[in-house]
Write an enzyme that holds these catalytic residues in place. Structure first.
Site, PDB file in Angstrom:
ATOM      1  CE  LYS A 112      49.193 -30.116 -34.787  1.00  0.00           C
ATOM      2  NZ  LYS A 112      49.666 -31.188 -35.712  1.00  0.00           N
ATOM      3  CD  GLU A 196      48.391 -35.106 -27.579  1.00  0.00           C
ATOM      4  OE1 GLU A 196      48.796 -33.958 -27.243  1.00  0.00           O
ATOM      5  OE2 GLU A 196      47.325 -35.315 -28.107  1.00  0.00           O
ATOM      6  CG  HIS A 231      43.616 -39.784 -37.377  1.00  0.00           C
ATOM      7  ND1 HIS A 231      43.146 -39.629 -36.003  1.00  0.00           N
ATOM      8  CD2 HIS A 231      44.393 -40.915 -37.701  1.00  0.00           C
ATOM      9  CE1 HIS A 231      43.701 -40.903 -35.428  1.00  0.00           C
ATOM     10  NE2 HIS A 231      44.405 -41.332 -36.411  1.00  0.00           N
ATOM     11  NE  ARG A 287      44.714 -23.980 -42.469  1.00  0.00           N
ATOM     12  CZ  ARG A 287      43.730 -24.837 -42.138  1.00  0.00           C
ATOM     13  NH1 ARG A 287      42.407 -24.594 -42.581  1.00  0.00           N
ATOM     14  NH2 ARG A 287      43.765 -26.096 -41.775  1.00  0.00           N
TER      15      ARG A 287
END
Length: 296
Positions: A112, A196, A231, A287
Site C-alpha cells: 500500500k 492516512e 469493509h 489482477r
C-alpha cells in the site's frame, strides 16, 4: 492455457478460451476431482492434496502440470497466485506466457505504501497520508495534529479491513497501533503499517482498466462498491452514478495514470474513494477482480 484456479473463474476462462479456439488445461485438488471446471477443460491434471496449500498454492505441483501438459500460457484467475509476483516469475522463467500484469507491477502495487508513491508519481491524487512505514505512535499523533483526527492506521500489506484501525484522538493512538500491528501480523504475516486521513462518509468507486504491451491503457467503466459490511463489499453496480459532472471521466484518467506509472498491462482495477466532490487513489488490484462481470 493452463488455468491455475478452480470454480467460477476457471469455468469463465475455459468458456472464453473455447470461443477463441484455444485448448485448456485444468488442475484440481482431490476434493475438486469431479468439479465442473475439470469436466469442461480439454485436459486435467491432479495436483494432489485436499487443502489449498497442498494444491492450488503448491508451485511445484502446478509447474509439473505445465510440463506434463505442454501448456504455453497460464491464467491465474483471482485469489490463490493471481497477485504473487514470484509465481509469475517462475512461470515466465519456463518460457510460458503469464496471463497477468508484469511481476514488477504486482510488487509495486501490492504494498500500500509503494502503491501510493506510484500513484503520486503518475499524477493521481492520493488521500493525505504517509508514504513511508510508521514505526512510532508519536508519528501518528503528529500526523493527526497536522491533518486533523480521525485518522486510519492501516496494514501496508493488508486488505479487507484487516489490520485497519480508526483513531479519534491522540490518547487512543498507542493501543490502536499495537492492535493494528498484531492483526496485520496474524493475517498477512507482516506488521508494517502506515497512516492516512480517515474520510468519514466516502463512496468507494473502482475503475476497471485494461492495458496492452505497447503502453496503451484504457478505462472501461466504474463500479460503485460503497455498500459494505465490515469493509467487505456486498453490492456493486456499474457505472457509479451521481458523482457530479466530469468526475467519472477524471477518475478514469487518474486510473490510467496510476497504471502507466508501473508499466501495467492486462486487466486490473484501480480503487478510489470519493467525498465532497473530490476523489483519491486508494489502491490497485493487480489482477482480474471477482466483480469484473458487473462491468461487462
Amino acid at each position: 492455457i493452463l488455468i491455475a484456479n478452480r470454480g467460477e473463474i476457471a469455468v469463465r476462462v475455459i468458456r472464453a478460451a473455447r470461443e477463441l479456439g484455444i485448448k485448456t488445461v485444468a488442475v484440481y485438488s482431490e476434493l475438486d476431482r469431479n468439479a465442473l471446471h475439470v469436466r469442461l477443460a480439454d485436459e486435467a491434471y491432479a495436483l494432489g492434496g485436499s487443502t489449498a496449500a497442498e494444491s492450488y498454492l503448491n508451485t511445484e505441483a502446478i509447474l509439473n502440470a505445465i510440463e506434463q501438459s505442454g501448456a504455453d500460457g497460464v491464467h491465474p484467475g483471482y485469489g490463490f497466485f493471481s497477485e504473487n509476483a514470484d509465481f509469475a516469475r517462475a512461470i515466465t522463467a519456463k518460457g510460458v506466457a503469464w496471463i497477468g500484469p508484469p511481476p514488477e507491477a504486482i510488487d509495486e502495487m501490492g504494498d500500500k505504501v509503494s502503491s501510493r508513491k506510484a500513484a503520486l508519481r503518475g499524477g493521481a491524487p492520493i488521500v493525505p497520508g504517509t508514504t513511508e512505514f510508521v514505526t512510532r505512535a508519536q508519528e501518528i499523533i503528529d500526523f493527526g495534529n497536522q491533518f486533523g483526527f480521525p485518522v486510519a492506521i492501516k496494514a501496508a500489506y493488508g486488505g479487507g479491513g484487516r489490520g485497519m484501525k480508526v483513531v479519534q484522538n491522540a490518547d487512543d493512538v498507542q493501543a490502536a497501533m499495537d492492535s493494528a500491528q498484531r492483526e496485520a501480523k496474524a493475517f498477512f504475516g507482516r506488521d508494517e503499517i502506515y497512516v492516512e486521513k480517515y474520510l468519514t462518509w466516502p463512496r468507494h468507486v473502482e475503475v476497471q482498466i485494461v492495458g496492452d504491451k505497447h503502453g496503451n491503457v484504457v478505462w472501461v467503466s466504474t463500479r460503485d462498491c460503497s455498500a459494505q459490511r465490515r469493509h467487505q463489499k456486498l453490492i456493486e453496480e456499474a457505472p457509479s452514478v451521481g458523482m457530479g459532472d466530469g468526475i467519472e471521466e477524471a477518475m478514469g484518467e487518474a486510473a490510467i495514470k496510476a497504471a502507466k506509472a508501473v508499466g501495467y498491462y492486462n486487466a486490473g482495477t484501480v480503487e478510489f474513494i470519493y467525498q465532497d466532490g473530490e476523489f483519491f487513489f486508494l489502491e490497485m488490484n493487480t489482477r482480474l477482480q471477482v466483480e469484473h462481470p458487473v462491468t461487462e
